[in-house]
Scaffold this motif. Sequence first.
Motif, short mmCIF file in Angstrom:
data_model
loop_
_atom_site.label_atom_id
_atom_site.label_comp_id
_atom_site.label_asym_id
_atom_site.label_seq_id
_atom_site.Cartn_x
_atom_site.Cartn_y
_atom_site.Cartn_z
N VAL A 46 48.54 28.60 -25.64
CA VAL A 46 47.50 28.84 -24.64
C VAL A 46 46.39 29.70 -25.23
CG1 VAL A 46 47.02 29.79 -22.35
CG2 VAL A 46 49.21 28.66 -22.80
N ASP A 47 45.16 29.23 -25.10
CA ASP A 47 43.96 29.96 -25.54
C ASP A 47 44.01 30.33 -27.02
OD1 ASP A 47 42.86 29.84 -22.98
OD2 ASP A 47 43.77 31.74 -22.37
N GLU A 48 44.38 29.36 -27.84
CA GLU A 48 44.44 29.58 -29.29
C GLU A 48 43.32 28.86 -30.04
OE1 GLU A 48 46.41 31.62 -30.88
OE2 GLU A 48 47.56 32.21 -29.09
N VAL A 49 42.34 28.35 -29.31
CA VAL A 49 41.21 27.65 -29.93
C VAL A 49 40.03 28.63 -30.02
CG1 VAL A 49 39.63 25.68 -29.78
CG2 VAL A 49 41.99 25.46 -28.95
N LEU B 252 38.32 25.50 -23.79
CA LEU B 252 37.38 25.01 -24.80
C LEU B 252 37.61 23.55 -25.16
CD1 LEU B 252 37.07 28.07 -27.23
CD2 LEU B 252 35.71 27.49 -25.21
N ILE B 253 38.68 22.94 -24.67
CA ILE B 253 38.87 21.50 -24.91
C ILE B 253 38.67 20.68 -23.63
CG2 ILE B 253 40.34 21.83 -26.93
CD1 ILE B 253 42.74 21.11 -25.18
N VAL B 254 38.19 21.31 -22.57
CA VAL B 254 37.81 20.53 -21.39
C VAL B 254 36.60 19.68 -21.78
CG1 VAL B 254 36.91 20.64 -19.04
CG2 VAL B 254 38.64 22.28 -19.78
N PRO B 255 36.66 18.36 -21.56
CA PRO B 255 35.52 17.51 -21.94
C PRO B 255 34.23 17.94 -21.24
CG PRO B 255 37.46 16.18 -21.51
CD PRO B 255 37.80 17.58 -21.07
N ALA C 228 45.76 19.26 -24.43
CA ALA C 228 45.85 18.17 -25.41
C ALA C 228 47.26 18.23 -25.98
CB ALA C 228 44.82 18.32 -26.53
N ILE C 229 47.91 17.08 -26.04
CA ILE C 229 49.28 17.01 -26.53
C ILE C 229 49.28 16.19 -27.82
CG2 ILE C 229 51.66 16.40 -25.98
CD1 ILE C 229 50.45 18.52 -24.12
N ILE C 230 49.66 16.83 -28.92
CA ILE C 230 49.62 16.20 -30.24
C ILE C 230 51.01 16.29 -30.87
CG2 ILE C 230 48.58 16.24 -32.54
CD1 ILE C 230 46.57 15.54 -30.37
N ASN C 231 51.44 15.18 -31.49
CA ASN C 231 52.76 15.12 -32.10
C ASN C 231 52.75 15.81 -33.47
OD1 ASN C 231 55.34 14.36 -33.00
ND2 ASN C 231 55.22 12.40 -31.94
N ASN C 232 53.54 16.87 -33.60
CA ASN C 232 53.76 17.52 -34.88
C ASN C 232 54.79 16.69 -35.64
OD1 ASN C 232 54.93 19.19 -36.94
ND2 ASN C 232 54.19 21.03 -35.90
N TYR D 160 58.04 17.20 -32.87
CA TYR D 160 57.92 17.59 -31.47
C TYR D 160 56.46 17.56 -31.07
CZ TYR D 160 56.14 22.28 -32.60
OH TYR D 160 55.37 23.33 -33.04
N LYS D 161 56.22 17.53 -29.77
CA LYS D 161 54.86 17.49 -29.26
C LYS D 161 54.34 18.91 -29.03
CE LYS D 161 54.35 13.06 -26.93
NZ LYS D 161 54.04 12.42 -25.62
N MET D 162 53.18 19.19 -29.59
CA MET D 162 52.55 20.48 -29.40
C MET D 162 51.65 20.44 -28.17
SD MET D 162 51.29 21.23 -33.30
CE MET D 162 50.24 19.76 -33.30
N ALA D 163 51.72 21.45 -27.34
CA ALA D 163 50.81 21.57 -26.20
C ALA D 163 49.69 22.53 -26.58
CB ALA D 163 51.55 22.08 -24.97
N ILE D 164 48.47 22.05 -26.56
CA ILE D 164 47.29 22.86 -26.80
C ILE D 164 46.58 23.02 -25.47
CG2 ILE D 164 45.08 23.00 -28.03
CD1 ILE D 164 46.39 21.13 -30.16
N VAL D 165 46.45 24.25 -25.01
CA VAL D 165 45.88 24.51 -23.70
C VAL D 165 44.72 25.49 -23.86
CG1 VAL D 165 46.34 25.20 -21.32
CG2 VAL D 165 48.21 24.29 -22.73
#
Length: 386
Positions: free
Chosen positions: A126-129, A170-173, A153-157, A162-167
């Motif tokens: 959360v809030d790592e961008v 700053l990634i809201v379109p 955004a959910i990206i496969n590591n 596993y799937k990473m959750a990026i929250v």
Amino acid sequence: MSADLEVRKFVAPEFIFGVGAIELVAQYVKNLGGTKVLLVTDPGLIEAGWAGKVQSILHENNIAFTIFSDVTPNPKDYEVDAGVEVYRQSRCDFIVAVGGGSVIDCAKGIGIVHANQQSIRSFEGVDEVPQPGPAIICIPTTAGTSADVSQFAIINNTQNKYKMAIVSKLIVPDVALIDPQTTLTMPAGLTAKTGMDALVHAFESYVSNASSAITDLHALEAVKIIACTLPQAVHDLQDIEHRTNMMLASLMAGLAFSNASLGLVHAMAHSLGGLKDLPHGECNAILLKHVVGFNFDHAVDKYTRMAKAMGVEIQGANGDQVKQALLDHIDVFTQTVGITETLGVLGIRQEIIPALAEYAIKDACVVTNPRSVEYEDVIRLYGQAC
């Protein structure tokens, strides 16, 4: 202080909803100052014609673009890296994503990796961008994921499976062009799976311990619409009214979960998608009744309201009766839209459940589940779903 009186943040992009919204893509690229677009899509959307539709609109408006279509379901970290390389080599300054959640999540990842010059893995949590990516317009082609309006955004590591959750806000379109006609090319199975994803978004955001009056309004209305519409949409694929209602429900559920987060269903589904590359919406659908049963006593009033929203007959029923009626209804509803498999049928064996549980219990969505979750709970729930 009442929860309804607490200060809450609500984040949403500008969105245009309705048949024909896709036609505005060039206008919004120009409004936001784009001169060279990276058009992110996938082979299925190229075949369906929606990527070509956007290409034509950009071409007619003299907007240069480069296509990146090497995106698969459950988007992979290396696909993000490949997209970044195309973005850089083509000297793009803008992103347009045309597709479902996988395409849109990959596009979000491309933007932030390019802007921050860091691995996509560094943004997990959360809030790592640190810095926003370039402007992005999303044109969703499924009614379910709501990636076009969310701060997820959910990206496969692929290294650790596993799937990473990026929250992050700053990634809201910047803009979502939500056009129901883009879903007319979805087959029945995809319609059902993405529709159930939207239903789970609504369920989990409604009982989330980060919910609010604003998110509750969107979540409960989404449940009502999906309960009435999804079976019809699955069985009458060319009805634009059903498609529009499902797109509306997906939007509402997306606004809810983007701001209230999710819960254990998604945590477990993310693990399944990461380790076994299974369809996200289908995993959600299979897991929903088991997690609702686990959580019910910790959110009785809210689950009761959702039962009513789904049309479950619970007049005069006590708590245990409401719980059983809701679980039975979820089971029947899921099968009615054509999702009848168990996790066992999908290839999940008992020996891999501990690994699945290990990743699920660490997922960011567990934090907002209405009931605290232990590793042993997740093991048991996976077992029930097999």
